[in-house]
Design a protein around this motif. Sequence first.
Motif, PDB file in Angstrom:
ATOM      1  N   SER A 186     -28.551  -1.288   3.590  1.00 13.53           N
ATOM      2  CA  SER A 186     -28.053  -0.583   2.402  1.00 13.53           C
ATOM      3  C   SER A 186     -27.645   0.862   2.691  1.00 13.53           C
ATOM      4  CB  SER A 186     -29.109  -0.631   1.293  1.00 13.53           C
ATOM      5  OG  SER A 186     -30.341  -0.127   1.756  1.00 13.53           O
ATOM      6  N   SER A 189     -24.370   2.246   1.087  1.00 16.85           N
ATOM      7  CA  SER A 189     -24.039   1.333  -0.015  1.00 16.85           C
ATOM      8  C   SER A 189     -23.277   2.048  -1.133  1.00 16.85           C
ATOM      9  CB  SER A 189     -25.335   0.733  -0.566  1.00 16.85           C
ATOM     10  OG  SER A 189     -25.266   0.592  -1.971  1.00 16.85           O
ATOM     11  N   ILE A 190     -22.158   1.446  -1.492  1.00 18.16           N
ATOM     12  CA  ILE A 190     -21.352   2.016  -2.565  1.00 18.16           C
ATOM     13  C   ILE A 190     -22.087   1.925  -3.892  1.00 18.16           C
ATOM     14  CG2 ILE A 190     -19.468   1.078  -4.010  1.00 18.16           C
ATOM     15  CD1 ILE A 190     -18.625   3.424  -2.397  1.00 18.16           C
ATOM     16  N   ARG A 191     -22.879   0.890  -4.048  1.00 16.50           N
ATOM     17  CA  ARG A 191     -23.658   0.747  -5.265  1.00 16.50           C
ATOM     18  C   ARG A 191     -24.595   1.946  -5.435  1.00 16.50           C
ATOM     19  NH1 ARG A 191     -25.367  -2.380  -9.298  1.00 16.50           N
ATOM     20  NH2 ARG A 191     -27.359  -1.445  -9.839  1.00 16.50           N
ATOM     21  N   ASP A 192     -25.301   2.299  -4.360  1.00 19.51           N
ATOM     22  CA  ASP A 192     -26.184   3.468  -4.422  1.00 19.51           C
ATOM     23  C   ASP A 192     -25.380   4.738  -4.705  1.00 19.51           C
ATOM     24  OD1 ASP A 192     -28.489   2.024  -3.893  1.00 19.51           O
ATOM     25  OD2 ASP A 192     -28.474   2.454  -1.742  1.00 19.51           O
ATOM     26  N   ARG A 193     -24.268   4.857  -4.013  1.00 19.07           N
ATOM     27  CA  ARG A 193     -23.458   6.072  -4.198  1.00 19.07           C
ATOM     28  C   ARG A 193     -23.003   6.241  -5.638  1.00 19.07           C
ATOM     29  NH1 ARG A 193     -19.496   6.957   1.066  1.00 19.07           N
ATOM     30  NH2 ARG A 193     -21.215   7.282   2.517  1.00 19.07           N
ATOM     31  N   ALA A 194     -22.611   5.146  -6.265  1.00 18.37           N
ATOM     32  CA  ALA A 194     -22.038   5.230  -7.607  1.00 18.37           C
ATOM     33  C   ALA A 194     -23.098   5.309  -8.695  1.00 18.37           C
ATOM     34  CB  ALA A 194     -21.139   4.022  -7.859  1.00 18.37           C
ATOM     35  N   HIS A 195     -24.343   4.962  -8.335  1.00 17.21           N
ATOM     36  CA  HIS A 195     -25.417   4.989  -9.334  1.00 17.21           C
ATOM     37  C   HIS A 195     -26.372   6.142  -9.017  1.00 17.21           C
ATOM     38  CE1 HIS A 195     -23.652   1.002  -9.854  1.00 17.21           C
ATOM     39  NE2 HIS A 195     -24.166   1.014 -11.086  1.00 17.21           N
ATOM     40  N   ARG A 198     -29.901   6.412  -3.232  1.00 13.50           N
ATOM     41  CA  ARG A 198     -30.833   5.513  -2.558  1.00 13.50           C
ATOM     42  C   ARG A 198     -32.254   5.772  -3.056  1.00 13.50           C
ATOM     43  NH1 ARG A 198     -30.756   2.819   2.546  1.00 13.50           N
ATOM     44  NH2 ARG A 198     -32.821   2.531   3.461  1.00 13.50           N
ATOM     45  N   ALA A 341     -20.592   5.518 -11.611  1.00 14.21           N
ATOM     46  CA  ALA A 341     -20.572   4.327 -12.456  1.00 14.21           C
ATOM     47  C   ALA A 341     -20.531   4.739 -13.921  1.00 14.21           C
ATOM     48  CB  ALA A 341     -21.808   3.474 -12.177  1.00 14.21           C
ATOM     49  N   GLU A 452     -26.641  10.504  -1.564  1.00 18.35           N
ATOM     50  CA  GLU A 452     -25.554   9.518  -1.690  1.00 18.35           C
ATOM     51  C   GLU A 452     -24.438  10.070  -2.566  1.00 18.35           C
ATOM     52  OE1 GLU A 452     -28.827   8.721  -1.847  1.00 18.35           O
ATOM     53  OE2 GLU A 452     -28.689   7.958   0.212  1.00 18.35           O
TER      54      GLU A 452
END
Length: 466
Positions: A186, A189-195, A198, A341, A452
Amino acid sequence: MHIIRPTRRQFLAASASAAALSVGGILPVSAALAGGPILLEARPGTANLLETSDADTPIWGYDGRVPGPVLRARQGGEIWVRFRNGLSQPTTIHWHGIRIANAMDGVAGLTQDPVPPGETFDYRFTVPDAGTFWYHPHNRSWEQVARGLYGALIVEERDAPDVDQDLIVIADDWRLEEDGKIHEASFGSIRDRAHAGRLGNILAINGKPLAEFKVRSGERLRLRLINTCNARVLTLRFEGLKPQVLAIDGQPVPPRPLKNEMATLGPGQRVDLFIRMTGAPGATQAITEVSQSRLVAARFVYGPEEPLPGKAGAPTLASNGLPEPDMASAKEVDLVMTGGAMGQVDQIVYKGESLGIRELVRKHGLVWAFNGVAGRPETPLFTARKGQTVAVRMVNDTRWPHAMHFHGHHFREAHSDAPWRDTLLMEASETRTVYFVADNPGKWMLHCHMLEHQAGGMATWFEVEA
Ligand code: C2O
Ligand code: CU
């Protein structure tokens, strides 16, 4: 008081079986060579972060440990570190919160080239402010800090405050696999970056799953809290105690009670507390982390000795004498944060090219912007004359909190009891204006300390003329 076993399973996705507690929370201090530099090496090592002893975590640490050695200096004195990079990737050291000479600020690509594997770099600088600071890499920090590269930098007051123990409490969350390894898949991770960044599944204090601090009844402690998490905002609760705040981000405040016995720290922030240990001999008291669920993070363990007799209350730390901003004449700068996000943003500029957010994510892995620009731009956000007061009005036009960090300077808000800070936690949709005297020449980063978010675009810089 009754101690509840750590409810680690609420934090940890996969449970590890309960085992022996690890004891001791005192951190080792670095030793300087006589008259020469302190040798410090970033290199791989291991840490025992889970409660099971058979699942060591491979980490990267200063001198192979996490946290790294405590660096100490006297106010006005010097830190001289001969740093060696024993890692497989380039790195630097940034001295977070120190009003440092620019060339020593350790920002890869802005104040120095990163130190290649196998090479050394001398960091040598004066420390003007007494207080609690820390050090960490400023190159791929989202990975390098998450792997364990950080340590405390303590600058001692000219007149030592009257306390019985001075303890460092470094809190970090780790994202680990069941076998104790760092969750590497991870990273980036783009998910971490956008939310939210980490977030870990384990909380360690001073590199221990359940640190213990030995205390004596009646003792008076100074506790230096440091949040080195990549992204987690921590709320540490001191049950049954009545802490007082002595300093924030290294800068003294008039002693004031800690509201609800809870200290909230965004990533990068520090809080110094004074606590009189009022438990009975033989008792234990917990430090709990309560931002999500209730987790026992560390414990005070009282020795059997008779209570120390009553003594004076919280010491007042001498001000570091930061220059007062001249608010009326301030140079005004706007900094609007967008992206992430659920954000409302159409176009973001990266390297001169205007892109839709989906394209920006796909092509560059970026999701955030300051004033419509993602990533550290070629030109500064602003340039200030030396000695000029700057007012930065920060507008958080996102759905996420951010920990806004300025290098080389401390700032404060306008209200009269606003503390000096180097990192300001801003809630979603908040607007806050900070003031500081731009008296430190050079090129200085200004970024979100949720690492992130920084990697995902929330980074810029400003320049102070010589
Ligand atoms: Cu603690 Cu720019 O970082
Ligand atoms: Cu952020």
